[in-house]
Scaffold this motif. Structure first.
Motif, mmCIF file in Angstrom:
data_model
loop_
_atom_site.group_PDB
_atom_site.id
_atom_site.type_symbol
_atom_site.label_atom_id
_atom_site.label_comp_id
_atom_site.label_asym_id
_atom_site.label_seq_id
_atom_site.Cartn_x
_atom_site.Cartn_y
_atom_site.Cartn_z
ATOM 1 N N ILE A 3 0.839 -1.211 0.000
ATOM 2 C CA ILE A 3 0.000 0.000 0.000
ATOM 3 C C ILE A 3 0.866 1.250 0.000
ATOM 4 C CG2 ILE A 3 -1.635 1.339 1.394
ATOM 5 C CD1 ILE A 3 -3.066 -1.314 2.009
ATOM 6 N N GLN A 4 1.965 1.243 0.780
ATOM 7 C CA GLN A 4 2.844 2.429 0.763
ATOM 8 C C GLN A 4 3.449 2.614 -0.627
ATOM 9 O OE1 GLN A 4 2.311 4.297 3.339
ATOM 10 N NE2 GLN A 4 1.219 2.512 4.096
ATOM 11 N N GLN A 5 3.856 1.524 -1.267
ATOM 12 C CA GLN A 5 4.495 1.656 -2.587
ATOM 13 C C GLN A 5 3.499 2.125 -3.641
ATOM 14 O OE1 GLN A 5 7.220 2.076 -4.046
ATOM 15 N NE2 GLN A 5 6.387 1.950 -6.137
ATOM 16 N N LEU A 6 2.327 1.468 -3.719
ATOM 17 C CA LEU A 6 1.411 1.814 -4.812
ATOM 18 C C LEU A 6 0.715 3.155 -4.565
ATOM 19 C CD1 LEU A 6 0.362 0.825 -7.544
ATOM 20 C CD2 LEU A 6 -1.590 -0.165 -6.337
ATOM 21 N N ASN A 7 0.244 3.380 -3.331
ATOM 22 C CA ASN A 7 -0.588 4.560 -3.071
ATOM 23 C C ASN A 7 0.225 5.825 -2.798
ATOM 24 O OD1 ASN A 7 -2.373 2.417 -3.043
ATOM 25 N ND2 ASN A 7 -3.526 3.104 -1.272
ATOM 26 N N LEU A 8 1.475 5.668 -2.355
ATOM 27 C CA LEU A 8 2.298 6.834 -2.031
ATOM 28 C C LEU A 8 3.633 6.837 -2.776
ATOM 29 C CD1 LEU A 8 2.774 9.408 -0.408
ATOM 30 C CD2 LEU A 8 3.499 7.992 1.537
ATOM 31 N N GLY A 9 4.299 5.683 -2.819
ATOM 32 C CA GLY A 9 5.591 5.610 -3.509
ATOM 33 C C GLY A 9 5.441 5.871 -5.005
ATOM 34 N N ALA A 10 4.462 5.247 -5.644
ATOM 35 C CA ALA A 10 4.304 5.416 -7.099
ATOM 36 C C ALA A 10 4.035 6.881 -7.473
ATOM 37 C CB ALA A 10 3.209 4.493 -7.635
ATOM 38 N N PRO A 11 3.159 7.611 -6.764
ATOM 39 C CA PRO A 11 3.027 9.047 -7.070
ATOM 40 C C PRO A 11 4.349 9.804 -6.905
ATOM 41 C CG PRO A 11 1.144 8.326 -5.787
ATOM 42 C CD PRO A 11 2.104 7.161 -5.828
ATOM 43 N N PHE A 12 5.111 9.485 -5.846
ATOM 44 C CA PHE A 12 6.407 10.150 -5.651
ATOM 45 C C PHE A 12 7.325 9.889 -6.844
ATOM 46 C CE2 PHE A 12 10.881 9.706 -4.490
ATOM 47 C CZ PHE A 12 11.162 10.966 -3.997
ATOM 48 N N PHE A 13 7.460 8.624 -7.238
ATOM 49 C CA PHE A 13 8.391 8.301 -8.320
ATOM 50 C C PHE A 13 7.895 8.844 -9.665
ATOM 51 C CE2 PHE A 13 9.689 5.105 -5.129
ATOM 52 C CZ PHE A 13 11.009 5.500 -5.018
ATOM 53 N N ALA A 14 6.578 8.873 -9.865
ATOM 54 C CA ALA A 14 6.044 9.417 -11.129
ATOM 55 C C ALA A 14 6.291 10.925 -11.209
ATOM 56 C CB ALA A 14 4.553 9.105 -11.242
ATOM 57 N N ILE A 15 6.034 11.626 -10.106
ATOM 58 C CA ILE A 15 6.255 13.085 -10.101
ATOM 59 C C ILE A 15 7.747 13.374 -10.253
ATOM 60 C CG2 ILE A 15 6.087 15.191 -8.732
ATOM 61 C CD1 ILE A 15 3.562 13.871 -7.381
ATOM 62 N N ARG A 16 8.550 12.586 -9.555
ATOM 63 C CA ARG A 16 10.016 12.748 -9.637
ATOM 64 C C ARG A 16 10.467 12.657 -11.093
ATOM 65 N NH1 ARG A 16 14.355 9.144 -9.416
ATOM 66 N NH2 ARG A 16 16.185 9.883 -8.271
ATOM 67 N N ALA A 17 9.879 11.717 -11.831
ATOM 68 C CA ALA A 17 10.286 11.525 -13.231
ATOM 69 C C ALA A 17 9.694 12.584 -14.157
ATOM 70 C CB ALA A 17 9.854 10.130 -13.698
ATOM 71 N N ALA A 18 8.502 13.106 -13.809
ATOM 72 C CA ALA A 18 7.811 14.040 -14.712
ATOM 73 C C ALA A 18 8.209 15.496 -14.488
ATOM 74 C CB ALA A 18 6.291 13.902 -14.531
ATOM 75 N N MET A 19 8.686 15.816 -13.296
ATOM 76 C CA MET A 19 8.839 17.214 -12.883
ATOM 77 C C MET A 19 9.840 17.986 -13.743
ATOM 78 S SD MET A 19 7.369 19.058 -10.580
ATOM 79 C CE MET A 19 7.523 20.419 -9.452
ATOM 80 N N ARG A 20 10.977 17.375 -14.053
ATOM 81 C CA ARG A 20 12.012 18.099 -14.794
ATOM 82 C C ARG A 20 11.456 18.597 -16.135
ATOM 83 N NH1 ARG A 20 16.974 17.516 -13.157
ATOM 84 N NH2 ARG A 20 16.647 15.384 -12.428
ATOM 85 N N GLY A 21 10.777 17.716 -16.865
ATOM 86 C CA GLY A 21 10.224 18.090 -18.169
ATOM 87 C C GLY A 21 9.132 19.140 -18.037
ATOM 88 N N MET A 22 8.278 18.984 -17.038
ATOM 89 C CA MET A 22 7.199 19.967 -16.834
ATOM 90 C C MET A 22 7.778 21.347 -16.532
ATOM 91 S SD MET A 22 4.294 17.855 -14.726
ATOM 92 C CE MET A 22 3.177 16.715 -15.569
#
Ligand code: NAD
Length: 260
Positions: A110-129
Motif C-alpha cells: 500500500i505504501q508503494q502503490l498509493n504513495l511511492g508510485a506518485p512520488f516516483f512518477a512526479i520525480r520523473a515528470a517534474m524536470r520536463g514539466m
C-alpha cells in the motif's frame, strides 16, 4: 491544428482512472492508459476510446509496485507523445485489518502503490514539466487522506502522506508553471466497491439498499455515491485555465463526509 495536450493516468484500466482517461480523451487530450487486467479487454477499451474520440490513446502495463517501472512509464509517455502535460496518480489498493494483525507485505504494498508510485512518477515528470513551464499533477487521494476509519491504517497513512507530497510539489513547481493538487473522494461505486455488495448482503442479512445506506455510505451524509464521472469532471476542471491558481489543495468530493 493546435498541438494536443497529453496525459498519463495511472490505474486507468478500471473505475475512477478509466473515467478520468475517458474525460481527458473526450476533451481532446492524447492519453496514456496504465493498469493491470486482461490484455484483450484493455485493448478493447483502448481502441474504442481512440475510435470514439479521435485522439491518440496508448497503453503501458507497467506494474507500479516497482519504482523503476514507474519511472519507465513516465518516460514512455513522454517519448510517445513528445511531452507530458498532465499526470494523474490514481492507481491504488486497499486492505482492511486491525493493526496488530496487519500483514507486513500489505503495509509495504500500500505504501508503494498509493504513495511511492506518485512520488516516483512526479520525480520523473517534474524536470520536463518545469522545462516546458507547464504541468498539471493531480493526485487521487481520498476522504481517508483527511480523516481516518478503523482498520485502514496503511491506506489512511498513505493517503495522508499523499496530501503532504501534494503540498510539497505544489511549492516546488509554483513559479515554473506546474500545479499539483489532490482530490479526496468519498465512496465511489467502482467495480471494486460493487463487488463487495453481494457478500455484505449475505454476511449481514441485509438488502442491497441497506448495505449501501447503512454500511458503505454510513459516513457519507448525502447517502449517495460519488460518481466516477464526477471525479473525472473535477480532474478536467483542474486542467482548465479557471484552475490556474489552485495549487497544493486537498479538494473534497465526498457528499459532506469530512464536514462532519
Ligand atoms: P479500481 O480497483 O477500480 O482501479 C484501480 C486501478 O489501479 C486499476 O486500473 C488497476 O489495474 C490499477 N492497479 C492496481 N495495482 C496496480 C499496479 N501494481 N500497477 C499498476 N496499476 C495497478 O479502484 P478505484 O476505486 O477506481 O480507485 C482508484 C483510486 O481512487 C485509488 O487510488 C483509490 O484509493 C481512490 N479512491 C477510491 C474510492 C472508492 O470508493 N472507489 C474512494 C476514494 C479514493
Amino acid at each position: 491544428m493546435a498541438t494536443r495536450r497529453t496525459a498519463l493516468v495511472t490505474g486507468s484500466t478500471s473505475g475512477i482512472g478509466l473515467a478520468i482517461a475517458r474525460a481527458f480523451a473526450q476533451a481532446g487530450m492524447n492519453v496514456m492508459l496504465n493498469g493491470l487486467g486482461d490484455p484483450g479487454a484493455i485493448e478493447k477499451v483502448r481502441s474504442e476510446l481512440a475510435a470514439e474520440t479521435g485522439v491518440d490513446v496508448r497503453f503501458d502495463g507497467s506494474d507500479l509496485m516497482r519504482p523503476e517501472a514507474v519511472t519507465a512509464l513516465v518516460e514512455n509517455a513522454e517519448a510517445a507523445f513528445g511531452r507530458l502535460d498532465v499526470l494523474v496518480n490514481n492507481a491504488g489498493v486497499q486492505f482492511v485489518s486491525p493493526i496488530e494483525d496487519f500483514p507486513v507485505e500489505k503495509w509495504n504494498a500500500i505504501q508503494q502503490l498509493n504513495l511511492g508510485a506518485p512520488f516516483f512518477a512526479i520525480r520523473a515528470a517534474m524536470r520536463g514539466m518545469k522545462a516546458r513551464n507547464y504541468g498539471r499533477i493531480i493526485n487521487i487521494a481520498s476522504a481517508h487522506g483527511l480523516v481516518a476509519s478503523p482498520f485502514k491504517s496503511a491506506y489512511v497513512a498513505a493517503k495522508h502522506g499523499l496530501l503532504g507530497l501534494t503540498k510539497t510539489v505544489a511549492l516546488e513547481g509554483a513559479t515554473a508553471g506546474v500545479r499539483c493538487n489532490a482530490i479526496c473522494p468519498g465512496y465511489v461505486l467502482t467495480p471494486l466497491v460493487e463487488a463487495q455488495i453481494p457478500d455484505t448482503m449475505a454476511a449481514r442479512g441485509l438488502t442491497r439498499e441497506q448495505v449501501i445506506k447503512d454500511v458503505l455510505l454510513a459516513a457519507q451524509p448525502t447517502k449517495e455515491f460519488v460518481r466516477a464521472d464526477d471525479v473525472a469532471g473535477f480532474c478536467l476542471f483542474l486542467t482548465s485555465q479557471a484552475a490556474d491558481q489552485i495549487n497544493g489543495a486537498a479538494l473534497s468530493i465526498d457528499g459532506g463526509w469530512t464536514a462532519a
